[in-house]
Design an enzyme around this catalytic site. Structure first.
Site, PDB file in Angstrom:
ATOM      1  CE1 TYR A 101      44.388  42.496  38.399  1.00  0.00           C
ATOM      2  CE2 TYR A 101      43.669  44.716  38.932  1.00  0.00           C
ATOM      3  CZ  TYR A 101      43.384  43.372  38.766  1.00  0.00           C
ATOM      4  OH  TYR A 101      42.104  42.911  38.955  1.00  0.00           O
TER       5      TYR A 101
ATOM      6  CE  LYS B 286      41.755  41.971  35.693  1.00  0.00           C
ATOM      7  NZ  LYS B 286      40.950  40.822  35.231  1.00  0.00           N
TER       8      LYS B 286
END
Length: 306
Positions: free
Chosen positions: A203, A207
């Site tokens: 994740y 990002k």
């Protein structure tokens, strides 16, 4: 009131009357906060998501006679869907003033440290280091390439295809409105800024890529096209959403993080509120001199945590 004083009044600075906006992931969480904010400022807001029933529920609950939320089902993980959505807005509106790419998913978790862990158990100062072979084994067991592919498709790749599909409509809105430049806004995360994995390497990597892609798109639009479109990003810290909260309310499509408020390891001592995201969103939308920036809105987390 003089003309100069009127131009500095909040009701003028943040007046979006007549503007058309589209927000992906707009049916819940941060996207819904942003959708309600823009509609209250006068914009007509299209909310996009894969679950039509969720969009319909939010539109029913939060639309007002002069502040509509318009559900528009679509899957922005697919290039063809990004193009279809742009074509639909072109037919309905002929232009787009504000595009917010907010949709995102969490992806696989992994063993590791997290200074923001409310229980303190994952804080590096409070846990024993693992033997390297055990750590590597757990990391490989927790992650599969297909999980990373899905994660990057939604959190990162979609920003590129969505922005390119809508760029001509954004440019058209700028051409049609004196003193206004349209804007494409990504919703990244401070997880793409921190050095720690926070127990989800995939994740955070997605990002970080999304944050950087925001700058890449901003540069290319300014340097390689004749479009007058601003490109910026918002990098939220901990805000209640269906990704972060355990107490999801299907009746309101909202969540809270009340149980974590006293324990969050950030200077603000609490999660972000609707008002925090609202003010940040209006600032990025309305500031005609802001371009190519990714702005953390995190209660000071990146100020004190690695």
């Amino acid at each position: 009131m003089t003309m100069s004083a009127r131009s500095l009044h909040a009701s003028t600075l943040f007046d979006l009357t007549g503007k058309i906006a589209l927000i992906t992931g707009g049916g819940t969480g941060i996207g819904l906060m942003q959708a309600r904010t823009l509609s209250q400022a006068g914009a007509k807001v299209y909310i996009v998501g894969r679950r039509a029933e969720v969009l319909d529920k939010s539109a029913q609950l939060y639309s007002e006679p002069n502040a509509p939320l318009v559900p528009l089902p679509g899957d922005i993980s697919k290039k063809a869907e990004c193009l279809r959505l742009a074509d639909e807005i072109s037919k309905r509106e002929g232009k787009l003033d504000i595009l917010i790419s907010n949709a995102g998913i969490v992806g696989p978790k992994n063993e590791g440290s997290n200074t923001a862990d409310p229980t303190g158990q994952a804080h590096p100062e409070h846990r024993e280091k693992l033997p390297v072979a055990e750590y590597a084994k757990l990391a490989l067991e927790d992650n599969e390439p297909e999980h990373w592919n899905e994660l990057f498709t939604v959190n990162t790749f979609a920003n590129f295809f969505l922005s390119m599909a809508f760029l001509p409509l954004l440019a058209k809105a700028t051409q049609d409105t004196k003193g206004w430049s349209s804007t494409f806004i990504t919703v990244g995360s401070i997880s793409g800024i921190t050095s720690q994995s926070q127990r989800h390497v995939a994740y955070n990597a997605s990002k970080a890529a999304a944050n950087h892609m925001t700058r890449l798109i901003g540069f290319e639009v300014a340097a390689s096209t004749d479009a007058k479109v601003r490109v910026n990003g918002i990098a939220p810290g901990v805000f209640p959403s269906q990704m972060t909260a355990s107490d999801k309310d299907d009746e309101t499509n909202q969540s809270s993080l009340r149980e974590k408020m006293p324990e969050l390891n950030i200077p603000a001592g609490r999660p972000g509120r609707d008002e925090d995201m609202a003010s940040a969103t209006l600032f990025v939308v309305a500031n005609q001199y802001l371009n190519g920036q990714v702005i953390p809105v995190d209660g000071g987390f990146t100020l004190t945590e690695p």
